[in-house]
Structures are given as C-alpha cells and as structure tokens.
Design a protein around this motif. Structure first.
Motif, PDB file in Angstrom:
ATOM      1  N   VAL A 249       0.576  -4.677  -2.532  1.00  0.00           N
ATOM      2  CA  VAL A 249       1.294  -3.467  -2.982  1.00  0.00           C
ATOM      3  C   VAL A 249       0.864  -2.239  -2.171  1.00  0.00           C
ATOM      4  CG1 VAL A 249       1.698  -1.920  -4.949  1.00  0.00           C
ATOM      5  CG2 VAL A 249       1.675  -4.395  -5.287  1.00  0.00           C
ATOM      6  N   MET A 250      -0.414  -2.209  -1.806  1.00  0.00           N
ATOM      7  CA  MET A 250      -0.910  -1.070  -1.017  1.00  0.00           C
ATOM      8  C   MET A 250      -0.287  -1.008   0.374  1.00  0.00           C
ATOM      9  SD  MET A 250      -2.755   1.027  -2.665  1.00  0.00           S
ATOM     10  CE  MET A 250      -3.475   1.975  -1.322  1.00  0.00           C
ATOM     11  N   GLN A 251       0.341  -2.100   0.802  1.00  0.00           N
ATOM     12  CA  GLN A 251       1.005  -2.094   2.113  1.00  0.00           C
ATOM     13  C   GLN A 251       2.333  -1.337   2.064  1.00  0.00           C
ATOM     14  OE1 GLN A 251       1.230  -6.194   3.498  1.00  0.00           O
ATOM     15  NE2 GLN A 251      -0.915  -6.519   2.978  1.00  0.00           N
ATOM     16  N   HIS A 252       2.799  -1.027   0.853  1.00  0.00           N
ATOM     17  CA  HIS A 252       4.039  -0.233   0.737  1.00  0.00           C
ATOM     18  C   HIS A 252       3.714   1.220   1.065  1.00  0.00           C
ATOM     19  CE1 HIS A 252       7.580   1.772  -0.827  1.00  0.00           C
ATOM     20  NE2 HIS A 252       8.176   0.590  -0.956  1.00  0.00           N
TER      21      HIS A 252
ATOM     22  N   VAL B 147       2.985   3.939  -1.718  1.00  0.00           N
ATOM     23  CA  VAL B 147       1.937   3.752  -2.734  1.00  0.00           C
ATOM     24  C   VAL B 147       0.615   4.380  -2.281  1.00  0.00           C
ATOM     25  CG1 VAL B 147       0.529   2.013  -3.923  1.00  0.00           C
ATOM     26  CG2 VAL B 147       2.992   1.649  -3.631  1.00  0.00           C
ATOM     27  N   ALA B 148       0.033   5.189  -3.185  1.00  0.00           N
ATOM     28  CA  ALA B 148      -1.270   5.797  -2.896  1.00  0.00           C
ATOM     29  C   ALA B 148      -2.410   4.974  -3.493  1.00  0.00           C
ATOM     30  CB  ALA B 148      -1.322   7.213  -3.447  1.00  0.00           C
ATOM     31  N   GLU B 149      -2.259   4.586  -4.733  1.00  0.00           N
ATOM     32  CA  GLU B 149      -3.280   3.790  -5.415  1.00  0.00           C
ATOM     33  C   GLU B 149      -2.593   2.816  -6.351  1.00  0.00           C
ATOM     34  OE1 GLU B 149      -5.801   6.569  -7.481  1.00  0.00           O
ATOM     35  OE2 GLU B 149      -7.308   6.508  -5.900  1.00  0.00           O
ATOM     36  N   VAL B 150      -3.261   1.672  -6.585  1.00  0.00           N
ATOM     37  CA  VAL B 150      -2.669   0.684  -7.491  1.00  0.00           C
ATOM     38  C   VAL B 150      -3.762  -0.109  -8.199  1.00  0.00           C
ATOM     39  CG1 VAL B 150      -2.493  -1.068  -5.665  1.00  0.00           C
ATOM     40  CG2 VAL B 150      -1.012  -1.235  -7.674  1.00  0.00           C
ATOM     41  N   ALA B 151      -3.492  -0.478  -9.427  1.00  0.00           N
ATOM     42  CA  ALA B 151      -4.351  -1.411 -10.157  1.00  0.00           C
ATOM     43  C   ALA B 151      -3.453  -2.449 -10.810  1.00  0.00           C
ATOM     44  CB  ALA B 151      -5.165  -0.684 -11.209  1.00  0.00           C
ATOM     45  N   ALA B 152      -3.833  -3.716 -10.686  1.00  0.00           N
ATOM     46  CA  ALA B 152      -3.084  -4.808 -11.314  1.00  0.00           C
ATOM     47  C   ALA B 152      -3.913  -5.376 -12.455  1.00  0.00           C
ATOM     48  CB  ALA B 152      -2.777  -5.899 -10.296  1.00  0.00           C
TER      49      ALA B 152
END
Length: 562
Positions: free
Chosen positions: A476-479, A482-487
């Motif tokens: 997802v961070m490759q988009h 997107v700045a930050e993500v948690a799954a």
C-alpha cells in the motif's frame, strides 16, 4: 529442560505416546507402499472421474520420468506446482517427490508480484501451471530461473467430459485469460514423453527437503519453510496414529475442499488418507456452495476437513442438512479457530462432533488435536499429538506452570528444518534445542489441553490463510497517494477476520475505490483490505512505531465496510 506431560493420561485408547519415524525412509516410500497395497482402490475423484491407486502410480511414474529423463532435473531441484484441486495436482506432486525434487506449493491466486517473489526466492527450475493462471506466470517468468513450463487445463484428465469443460471455461465463461508461453509442454504430452524413461531410484533420507512451503512465518515477507521427508513422515504417522482406530483402511472417502497446496489439506488429506487407502474427493471450487453440496451427495463421504468458514458455509447452504451423514465419522477443523456456534450447529445437523486441531506451516502442520471421541465442542485446540512436546513460556523464555498464560512452544520431529536461505529468520523462531516459537499466546489446563488466548504477533487470519500486515503495508505504501498505513485484522462473520487499512493520505484526493483497485492489482484476494478508513494521523510509540494494537482494540463501527 524437562517438562510435565499431563496430556498422555488423557490420550484416546490405542494412541501411542511415541511414533517410530524410522518406519519410512521418505515420503516416496509411503507412496510406493500405498500404490502397492491399494492398487485397485479409487484414489482421487474430481468432476465425476475417479482414478485408482495403480493409475496414480503409473501416471506419477511417467511424470517423474519426464522430469528426470527429459528435463534432466536432479535430486534437490525445485519445482513449483500452481494448481487448485484437480487430478493433475497429485500426479505432479507424487511424480516430483518420486524424482527426489523439492516441491514448491504455489497459490494459483497469486498476483504477478507474489508469484515472482516465490519463484525467485525458491530458485524453482520448473513449474506446472493451470491454464487459468498461466497469464500471471507469463508476466514474470523471464525474471526467474524457471526454464521448464508444463501447462494443463482443468479437464485434461477427464476424457470427453473434460474437453467440454475446457471449452466452456475458455470460450463461454472466459475464465482462461489468453497467454503466450511458447516453450511450454502440455501435461498430457509430458506424461507421454515420460513413459519412455524408467524411474531411476533416488536415495532419499529424512534430512532431504520434500517441500518449500511458503508462509510469512511469524513476521514479514513470505519465506519457504523447509519441510523435510522426515518432518512429513512424522506428521503423517502422528496424525495417522491419532485417527487410526476410527478409520477403516481402503474404505474411507475424505472430502478435500481445502486446496492441496495448503499444508493442512496436503498432510491430512493428501498423505494421511493416502496411506490409509482412502479416496480423496477433490473439490475444485468449494466457493460454489450449491455445487459443493451436490458433490457431497454423490460421494458417500466418511470424513471431511476444513476451516470454520467452510463448515459455516455448508451449514448455511440449502440441501446440506438433508444429506445422508450415516457414514460420516470424522469432521476435522483447523487453519483458524473453530467457532462455538458453528461447531454446535454442525453437531446438531450431522450428529458428528467438529473436532478442532492446531498447527502451523512450520510444524507440517499438526501439533495438537482433540480426541476424535470428543462428545462436544470444548473451545480447546486439544492435546499434543504423539512424540510432540508443547509448553507455555514466559517473555523471558522460561516454562510457566499449568494455567499461566504465555507463548505456545512446540518441539517434535514434525518441526521444520528452518526457513529456506534465511538463517537469521530461522534463529528468531527455532531454538538450538528444537523448540519452535509459534507466536501464539495460550494456556494449558490440568489435563494437558491447550487453549489459544491471543496471537502474539499481528498476523491476520482470513479463512485459514495467514495475512501479514507488513506485506500489505509495504504494498500500500507504494501508492503515491499514501503517507502512512497500518493494516489490522477485524472480526468478520464469514471469514473469521478481514483486513482493515487505516491510511493517512499524502494526496487529499485519494479515494477508497482507487486504493482498493491498487490493492486488487497487487495482492491475492484474501490479503486485500475489505475496509479502508482515512485518518489524519496514526497512534505511535515514543520511538515512532505505529501501534497496530491500539487500532485493533478500537470499537469497530457497524457500517465500516466501504
């Protein structure tokens, strides 16, 4: 370290405390024995077609001849198998094992990115792929070491009916995307060419690797668990001893709905019941529940394995409750927690207790199992199976007394050799004295029954498949938006858990739909987020680590699906 084994006093009658792993030199030796002992018995059924043990013997021998005689593959070379439950799968599998090759089980639903990683990491020299998924292979094969490709259609071993099935899948249902793999050989041709090569004897021992079974382990990117012939024989004998007195050699019909590329189905159905001379009734598409119920009606099944979602799906399908369950004596749930409501309803409808077992890819997979004569669901994962030690450890690596909660540790002959070419990752989970860190938090009662309390790691379990937040987040961070993500995993009544993303946007115009499309293109179905929530910030520790647990512990809004 000496440990108490209170479970031995509660073993079912006839189950030994230890198994003799030296009974067989290799998985191939188990196959040879089954082929000889049950020659005229049906071994596999699919789409109404049955093949006998002698036919599987002959076809797998030919396939082994093709691999060694034509392709010149030799002991220890890796071969990927990328197929759902079709007749070609066991033939390719057994042929590869008889040739002394290492089987790399490959999920057919992988995206190009996931497939490339597995082929590169394993160094596979050959692959057998179903036509439906060959377009994915085409995208990446040039960047891997794969030199030999065998393709096949679902209907290739089904006779005239198979020709019709292949035509319908390709031209009517459009389920076979066009592909170009100019040097690929058809499965039927490989068998024909292999017939002229004798199967040369291969010296195989317990330390030789039989499978590279890919898993995220306890963290991160998919790693190949090295499961040796010794590991697989041990687990086959352990599970076989556990179910032994409840089964009749040569008379069992086991429903194989979980894919054989999944370690649970591979060992429990593909190997344990093969050694018993059982008929594996292969279900290619268990998601088609009405079709699945029709299969069950025709099968005369005596045993079924599955994950909680599979049993729940059957119970909710019209016609299931009206089936004849008079021959059914074994219902085994694993891969994810069996829910009490599902287990109780299963018992009510079928008259058979849904018995829960526990294991990991790293334990080939079974470590604990409930007794088969269990009267009712008990919320436990059961007792350690023969030759298996299980203990609860503290954070400091010390054994905890009965009733205390800590990390579940497993030791036994079924514990993997390690992760393929990853000694650092192996050292994190496998102690020098053989104890494996499972990453699960559990407790043991006074009778030696174990209960899972929580997962130590942040792994998400979707319909029995492990999803690792690190991998999802990395993708997802490759988009660019997107700045930050948690799954994190959130409860779901259908699949146990689903993936939820918490995202801080870099691009304020980024939409849920756009991000879901990106995930669809880069992640296998069960890894894709079902819920996406945008946030201005994510909770972090004092060193800046995103606190997934805080997000997981939040009360989930009822209408969170988007």
């Amino acid at each position: 370290m000496s440990i108490e084994r209170p479970w031995l006093a509660h073993y079912p009658e006839g189950v030994p405390a230890q198994i003799d792993v030296n009974q067989y030199a290799s998985v191939a030796a188990v196959l040879e024995e089954a082929f000889e002992r049950f020659r005229d018995r049906p071994a596999f059924a699919n789409f109404g077609k049955q093949i006998s043990y002698s036919q599987v013997d002959e076809m797998s021998r030919r396939f082994a001849g093709y691999l060694t005689g034509e392709l010149k593959l030799s002991k220890g070379d890796r071969i990927a198998i990328m197929m759902p439950n079709v007749l070609q799968y066991p033939i390719a599998l057994f042929g590869a094992l008889r040739a002394g090759l290492v089987v790399v089980n490959t999920n057919p639903m992988y995206t190009a990115r996931e497939l490339k990683h597995q082929l590169e990491d394993s160094g596979a020299k050959a692959i057998v792929v179903l036509d439906n998924f060959a377009a994915t292979l085409q995208q990446v094969v040039a960047e891997t070491e794969v030199k030999h490709i065998v393709t096949t259609g679902i209907g290739d071993l089904l006779g005239v009916k198979g020709v019709m099935i292949n035509f319908a899948l390709k031209h009517i249902k459009k389920m076979v995307p066009p592909f170009e793999l100019p040097h690929a050989v058809r499965f039927d041709d490989a068998l024909a060419r292999g017939a002229s090569h004798a199967l040369a004897p291969v010296e195989l021992g317990h330390d030789d690797i039989a499978f590279l079974q890919y898993t995220g382990g306890t963290t991160g990117v998919a790693k190949g668990a090295m499961l040796t012939h010794g590991n697989m024989i041990a687990n086959m004998l352990q599970a076989g001893a556990w179910v032994g007195s409840n089964t009749k050699p040569g008379e069992e019909v086991i429903i194989t709905a979980l894919p054989l590329y999944h370690i649970f189905s591979l060992t429990a159905n593909g190997l344990v019941f093969l050694r018993l001379g059982g008929l594996n009734w292969l279900v290619t598409n268990p998601r088609d529940m009405p079709g699945f119920v029709k299969e069950l009606k025709q099968s005369g099944f005596t045993a079924i394995t599955g994950v909680n979602t599979l049993f729940n799906g059957l119970l909710n399908t019209p016609g299931f409750a009206e089936l004849d369950f008079s021959r059914l004596h074994l219902s085994l749930g694993g891969g994810m927690a069996v829910q009490r409501a599902v287990a109780e309803r299963w018992k009510k409808v079928t008259g058979v207790t849904l018995v829960e077992a526990y294991g990991l890819t790293e334990t080939s997979p079974a470590a604990c199992m409930n007794p088969l004569d269990l009267k009712a669901y008990n919320a436990s994962i059961g007792l350690p199976i023969p030759s298996t030690d299980v203990a609860i450890w503290s954070e400091d690596g010390l054994p905890l007394p009965q009733g205390e909660v800590g990390e579940l540790m497993v030791r036994g002959p079924q514990v993997m050799k390690g992760y393929w070419q990853r000694p650092d990752e192996t050292a994190k989970v496998l102690a020098a004295d053989g104890w494996l860190h499972t990453g699960d938090i559990a407790r043991m009662d006074e009778n030696g029954y174990f209960y899972i309390v929580d997962r130590k790691k942040d792994m998400i379990l979707v319909s029995g498949f492990n999803v690792y937040p690190n991998e999802v987040e990395d993708v997802v961070m490759q988009h660019p938006g997107v700045a930050e993500v948690a799954a994190v995993g959130v409860p779901d009544e259908h699949s146990g858990e689903v993936v939820k993303l918490y995202v801080v946007r870099k691009d304020p115009k980024l939409t849920v739909e756009e991000l879901k499309k990106f995930c669809h293109d880069n992640l296998t179905g069960y890894k894709r987020p079902k819920i996406i929530e945008f946030r201005d910030s994510l909770p972090k520790s004092n060193v800046g680590k995103i606190l997934r647990r805080e997000l997981r512990d939040e009360k989930q809004p009822a209408a969170a699906h988007s």
